[in-house]
Scaffold this active site. Structure first.
Site, PDB file in Angstrom:
ATOM      1  N   ASP A 158      38.971  45.458  30.384  1.00 39.60           N
ATOM      2  CA  ASP A 158      38.484  44.990  31.684  1.00 39.60           C
ATOM      3  C   ASP A 158      37.678  46.093  32.355  1.00 39.60           C
ATOM      4  O   ASP A 158      37.022  46.876  31.674  1.00 39.60           O
ATOM      5  CB  ASP A 158      39.677  44.555  32.555  1.00 39.60           C
ATOM      6  CG  ASP A 158      39.347  43.398  33.483  1.00 39.60           C
ATOM      7  OD1 ASP A 158      38.518  43.600  34.382  1.00 39.60           O
ATOM      8  OD2 ASP A 158      39.906  42.311  33.314  1.00 39.60           O
ATOM      9  N   HIS A 220      38.987  44.302  39.674  1.00 38.28           N
ATOM     10  CA  HIS A 220      39.281  43.252  38.696  1.00 38.28           C
ATOM     11  C   HIS A 220      40.265  43.714  37.623  1.00 38.28           C
ATOM     12  O   HIS A 220      41.235  43.008  37.292  1.00 38.28           O
ATOM     13  CB  HIS A 220      37.974  42.785  38.061  1.00 38.28           C
ATOM     14  CG  HIS A 220      38.068  41.507  37.291  1.00 38.28           C
ATOM     15  ND1 HIS A 220      38.469  41.455  35.979  1.00 38.28           N
ATOM     16  CD2 HIS A 220      37.797  40.226  37.647  1.00 38.28           C
ATOM     17  CE1 HIS A 220      38.447  40.198  35.549  1.00 38.28           C
ATOM     18  NE2 HIS A 220      38.034  39.433  36.552  1.00 38.28           N
ATOM     19  N   SER A 551      39.976  34.440  34.745  1.00 36.92           N
ATOM     20  CA  SER A 551      40.328  35.864  34.647  1.00 36.92           C
ATOM     21  C   SER A 551      41.749  36.120  35.114  1.00 36.92           C
ATOM     22  O   SER A 551      42.412  37.039  34.633  1.00 36.92           O
ATOM     23  CB  SER A 551      39.366  36.712  35.485  1.00 36.92           C
ATOM     24  OG  SER A 551      38.124  36.835  34.862  1.00 36.92           O
TER      25      SER A 551
END
Length: 770
Positions: A158, A220, A551
């Site tokens: 990620d 994220h 996600s």
């Protein structure tokens, strides 16, 4: 004032436009969907029931006897959805139990001898990621009472990780397994002997970009890592909302972070592949890939190729099905059968704000505007820029679009899309607006998200957006207020397929149903790299934020896989996938079919939207039977897709001769779901093999819910096992039951293997394409 006719013309002209649906849901039905406070005598709630202790000494009762006593007060042991009614049997804190009941059932229970009182469960401090509770990990028979992922390494590919975040502290964590070969790159070269700030939780962190560190700058990567395997953290919240205890799915698993998505340049394929390669070399057990992959033939898909090697090494891969926030729903990606492809679903928690109009109408939406700032805006004028000029700029409140409008002190209505909600809010704030109402497009449907924006805000469903736009454009002096009501539980229907979740079928994998599974993916609270919202306060080490998309769903399933691999270290990745898929739920909390929030009428979701259904981790712990697939089976499948030897060898990374390995069609792969192409002039027989991982001595009987227009016959119809890991073959013969099926039409059904003792129901979705 703009008339209805001119307003409607915008919706037809603009690519950005709402649907001009004239038939909206009736107001009574609308509130049953979006009003979390709605209640009825047949709506199931959680109650704490106080009862007299049994006549004999409670200290002498075993757990089973006490549970049976409490069950005697209930109308039955399970809901229509299959969920157990009994949640907890209490022994010391109170004399009684917690159970799922309707108000009417509680009223009936009042006449039962020994009943004292009952009251609905109150939320004091919520579970903030909440999904461990929503998915049943904490129930009395939940998987967390058996394993929390100890000894398993989750590799998160990620945008990096916030190394100092409390979600990655290592209190109580054991050292990483001896097989771990990774390193920590925060202080220079990737050398395991250089002192670093990694620990027994965050055991590795690497960066694949020049002049950067593994530190997460976007939030994220921290969000996904903590969702999969973050610590249990009390006092987690987003600007005062959803205050409670946050946790990843596998809180005792180790985390290794691989920064393959740049702070500013996205996720190049070369860094993704390098990260996966390094994770394989380092010895991870699970890969979590929240990467929105574009569909491609498997030999041209580098993620599929890289994860094939991971599968061969015994590594489980969970990957994103794809997000679709555009008018045309995205075709599912990450479609290789050795990947668990994850779609996004909703939960029953909402952070509520209401829009109240001066005519008395109210609409319920979502927000994460800071609770300490969230007083009502008061009744102020409403402005809909989309009615002023026929431009996408106006409708979307894009930069510069409000320069010649008077919005000072007013609430501005802005269409979702083109720019991000926080960018729209900044535009409205700069123009002097008092608040912003975000309007879902037709393709956003009923899925709303919680954002902490610069000004008071709320996001509305498309159905409510249409009503609000109609009011604003047909009223001389439209006025409204945004009122903030905080976190509410019990939203219905839940779970549902999120409007953004991508859909199958995918043309590149031979028709295998994708996505495989649904995981919670909307308004998921997890770790973030910094505090969010206007005037942020507090240390970044305790920053959390809501995130939405596949996600967010993907690491949920990576964490569930870690739980199963910790409990069953001898299971292959395919066995883990099978356990997840064959135990999934196809109904929501009220026992109704899972629906699609993109559809205007909340129609039931197809298998190409929800796969096998919503993940059910505790059931996956003990699935009874599993479908195993060995690497050689995937090779025969690839050969059966028509790839020449060289292209199959490209995927496997070693020389393959399809003549020697053999070929099978995609429907013959020993997959937990079944997809069969069929025409009116043929019958087709598919083969499957199941492995017994339940009771050593057990018997299962086949049950088929036949797809419309198809007869299905299972042979043998009964399977008898005498030992663990014993394998049995069976066939399913499909015969068309109508002469002229429509070409390209799909029909759905189910194959169940039911154990004679009632303990197991092993489910495989069936999709027939005519």
């Amino acid at each position: 004032m703009v008339t209805k006719k001119s307003s409607a013309s915008f919706f037809l002209i603009l690519a950005f436009a709402f649907a001009t649906c004239a038939h909206v849901i009736a107001e009574s039905h609308l509130h049953s969907i979006v009003d979390p406070r709605a209640n009825s005598s047949d709506q199931t709630q959680i109650y704490i029931v106080h009862v007299l202790p049994p006549s004999n000494n409670i200290e002498l009762l075993g757990a089973h006897e006490l549970e049976q006593y409490h069950l005697s007060f209930l109308p039955n042991t399970t809901l229509d959805s299959g969920e157990p009614r009994l949640i907890y049997s209490y022994r010391y804190a109170v004399s009684g139990f917690a159970a799922r009941l309707t108000p009417g059932e509680v009223e009936t229970m009042e006449d039962t001898d020994g009943f004292i009182s009952a009251h609905p469960n109150r939320i004091h401090r919520l579970g903030t990621t909440y999904t461990p509770t929503f998915l049943g990990l904490l129930q009395y028979d939940g998987i967390w009472y058996k394993t929390q992922g100890a000894g398993v390494i989750v590799g998160v590919v990620d945008s990096g990780i916030s190394e100092n975040h409390v979600s990655f502290d290592d209190d109580g964590m054991s050292p990483p397994p001896l097989k771990w070969r990774g390193c920590c790159q925060f202080k220079g070269a990737c050398n395991p002997y250089v002192p670093t700030i990694c620990n027994n939780k965050l055991i590795g962190a690497q960066n694949f970009f020049p002049f950067q560190t593994p530190t997460d700058k976007s939030g994220h990567g921290s969000h996904t890592a903590s969702t999969a395997a973050g610590n249990i953290v009390s006092g987690a919240e987003v600007r005062g909302h959803a205050d409670g205890t946050a946790s990843g799915m596998a809180p005792r698993a180790h985390v290794a972070s691989y920064k393959s998505c740049s702070d500013s340049r996205g996720c190049p394929t070369i860094t993704l592949v390098k990260a996966i390669e390094k994770a394989i070399s380092d010895g991870v057990d699970v890969l979590s890939l929240s990467i929105d992959d574009e569909p491609a033939k498997l030999d041209l898909n580098d993620i599929a190729i890289a994860t094939f090697t991971a599968m061969e090494k015994g590594i489980f891969t969970s990957a994103c099905a794809g997000n679709a926030k555009e008018p045309i729903r995205k075709v599912v990606g990450n479609e290789a059968p050795w990947i668990l492809t994850v779609g996004a679903s909703t939960t029953d928690r909402r952070v509520i704000a209401t829009v109240k109009l001066d005519n008395g109408m109210e609409f319920y939406g979502e927000t994460a505007y800071p609770l300490e700032l969230a007083s009502s805006t008061g009744m102020v004028p409403l402005v809909y820029p989309g009615a002023v000029a026929d431009t996408t700029q106006r409708l979307g409140c894009l930069k510069g679009s409000l320069d010649d409008l008077d919005v000072t002190g007013k609430i501005v209505l802005c269409g979702i899309g083109v720019s991000l909600p926080h960018e729209k809010a900044e535009v409205v704030k700069a123009a002097g607006g008092a608040g912003i109402i975000l309007l879902n497009q037709k393709w956003n449907g009923y899925t709303t998200e919680s954002d902490s924006l610069a000004i008071p805000s709320v996001m509305l469903t498309n159905t409510d957006a249409l009503k609000l736009v109609d009011y604003t454009t047909t009223t001389t002096d439209p006025k409204g207020a945004i009122n903030f009501e905080g976190t509410k539980m019990g939203h219905r229907p839940a779970p549902a397929v999120a409007s953004l979740s991508a859909t199958g079928p995918n043309p590149n994998n031979g028709g295998i149903i994708k996505p495989d599974i649904l995981g919670p993916g909307i308004n998921i609270l997890a770790a973030w790299n910094k505090q969010v919202g206007p005037n942020p306060t507090g240390p970044d080490e305790r920053a959390f934020n809501f995130g939405s998309g596949c996600s967010m769903a993907t690491p949920h399933l990576a964490g569930v896989a870690a739980l199963l691999m910790s409990a069953h270290p001898d299971w292959s990745p395919a066995m883990v996938k099978s356990a997840i898929m064959t135990t999934a739920r196809t109904v929501d909390k009220d026992g109704n079919k899972i629906v699609d929030e993109r559809s205007p009428d909340m129609s039931p979701a197809t298998f190409f939207l929800m796969g096998a259904g919503q993940v059910n981790p505790s059931a996956a712990y003990d699935p009874g039977l599993v479908y195993d697939i060995q690497p050689d089976d995937y090779i025969r499948y690839l050969c059966g897709l028509g790839f020449p030897d060289q292209r199959v060898s490209k995927i496997t990374k070693h020389r393959i001769s399809c003549i020697q390995s053999g070929k099978i069609s995609a429907e013959q792969l020993n997959y937990p779901s079944i997809t069969v192409p069929l025409n009116s002039a043929q019958e087709k027989t598919i083969y499957r093999q199941v492995t017994n991982v339940g009771e050593a001595t057990s018997t299962y009987t086949a049950q088929v819910v036949e797809p419309d227009g198809v007869r299905a016959e299972v042979s043998p119809a009964r399977l008898q096992f005498t030992q663990i890991k014993e394998q049995k073959m069976f066939t399913v013969k499909f015969t068309p039951d109508r002469s002229q099926p429509k070409s390209g039409e799909y029909s759905e059904g189910f194959l169940y293997w039911n154990s004679d003792d009632g303990q197991y129901k092993v489910a495989s979705p069936i999709s027939v394409k005519f």
